[in-house]
Design a protein around this motif. Structure first.
Motif: not given
Length: 182
Positions: A123-149
């Motif tokens: 997801r894009r952040q409010g500041d266009p100079d900042l990289p997008p932030k991760i909302e969800r990660i699917v680790n295809l190597t381990t099969g984990q679904l991760l949601t940072p809080r």
């Protein structure tokens, strides 16, 4: 000069524009703290409503001689938002570009490693100079679904203050309804 340009192009880090990016983790950078911004109007409204209930509770306590209440946090402390961990993450996408995104909050230590194949929802952040932030990660190597809080305005204010604010808002609403009837 042509060789130098191509080296610079290879090392150039981009902020991905796509909502979903697939690639391999190259590096998890050192994390740092960032503060959640708190809108003053929201904070004032919550504190005003909580004050109404607080006055009623203080009156009830004094009538019942129930002793002292818990220590209240000051407006200045509440206005300073909670801090959360930001970890810049570098990955190489399927097109071979080196990309940077941000991971906000915490994940288990073993959740991500360099060379893991991942699919990120961004997801894009409010500041266009900042990289997008991760909302969800699917680790295809381990099969984990991760949601940072991360911490939020509501977790920062805390359940006791929010319940007190709701009680205060109900008291004010009841008083307004009663005065409209009379």
């Amino acid at each position: 000069m042509g060789a130098m340009d191509s080296e610079l192009q290879i090392r150039r880090i981009v902020h991905p524009a796509d909502r979903i990016v697939t690639g391999r983790i190259v590096r998890l950078m050192d994390g740092y703290s960032r503060e959640v911004r708190i809108g003053q109007p929201v904070l004032v409204a919550v504190l005003a409503a909580a004050s109404v209930a607080g006055l009623l509770l203080a009156l009830a306590r004094s009538l019942l001689s129930a002793g002292s209440g818990a220590a209240r946090r000051r407006f200045k402390d509440l206005k300073k938002g909670p801090e959360y961990l930001v970890t810049p993450v570098r990955l190489r996408d399927t097109a071979g570009r080196l990309c940077e995104v941000e991971l906000h909050g915490h994940l288990p230590q073993s959740a991500l490693h360099p060379a893991d194949h991942v699919q990120l929802t961004l997801r894009r952040q409010g500041d266009p100079d900042l990289p997008p932030k991760i909302e969800r990660i699917v680790n295809l190597t381990t099969g984990q679904l991760l949601t940072p809080r991360t911490a939020t305005l509501w977790s920062h204010l805390g359940p006791p203050l929010l319940l007190q604010a709701m009680l205060g808002a109900l008291v004010v609403a009841a008083l307004l309804a009663w005065s409209a009837l009379t």
